[in-house]
Write an enzyme that holds these catalytic residues in place. Sequence first.
Site, PDB file in Angstrom:
ATOM      1  N   ILE A 101       1.242 -10.987   2.771  1.00 14.07           N
ATOM      2  CA  ILE A 101       0.214 -10.235   1.784  1.00 14.07           C
ATOM      3  C   ILE A 101       1.005  -9.093   1.764  1.00 14.07           C
ATOM      4  O   ILE A 101       1.033  -8.306   2.456  1.00 14.07           O
ATOM      5  CB  ILE A 101      -1.726 -10.181   2.003  1.00 14.07           C
ATOM      6  CG1 ILE A 101      -2.294  -9.425   1.250  1.00 14.07           C
ATOM      7  CG2 ILE A 101      -1.721  -9.433   3.181  1.00 14.07           C
ATOM      8  CD1 ILE A 101      -3.745  -8.989   1.492  1.00 14.07           C
ATOM      9  N   CYS A 102       0.720  -8.247  -0.217  1.00 13.94           N
ATOM     10  CA  CYS A 102       1.383  -6.735   0.266  1.00 13.94           C
ATOM     11  C   CYS A 102       2.331  -6.708   0.654  1.00 13.94           C
ATOM     12  O   CYS A 102       3.349  -7.367   0.220  1.00 13.94           O
ATOM     13  CB  CYS A 102      -0.030  -6.061   1.194  1.00 13.94           C
ATOM     14  SG  CYS A 102       0.148  -4.028   0.231  1.00 13.94           S
TER      15      CYS A 102
END
Length: 192
Positions: A101-102
Amino acid sequence: MKKEVLVFISEGYADWEGAYICSELNKPETEFAVKTLAISNIPVKSMGGFSVVPDYSIDELPPHFEMLILIGGTSWAKGENNRIQVVIDICLNKNIPVAAICDACTFLADKGYLNNIEHTGNSVTYLEKFAPHYKGTQHFVEKQVVSADGFITANGTAAVEFAKEVLSYLHVMEPDVLEEWYQLFKVGFYQK
């Protein structure tokens, strides 16, 4: 014995990005146990100020685990997490899924892992700017979360969607229960 899911944490990791996943996986009724992984055994401090002593360092991986989850945070852009590539490569060789994620997606993009598979991240423009070796723009999907070819990728605003996809992938809940769970955390209620 419970199946271990490794969550890679690094200095300045975004503690909320894995919170939904970890709290569900660690429930007594599941067959999973969350274990933290870091570059070394030195305690790691999250963006929110939580200090965590990692369960494992990269040099002492367990012989088997079910998934590797890479949490975003401030150290990815600084190049401090490059040694995690060894673990990602082990996952690829053993068909162990990797969820990111991210800025963990930005790292995967920069290292070439996403060049030939559908994926997402903070935005295609963001990946082009902060992942100079990224060559997968034609496979970028403008969605909160994408699951393809053993990788789950999510943008930084998608902690709940990321959790839902990981929990679905690992079959932690029945699909209807998972949808109710998602609606509860996404909109604050759900209707039966």
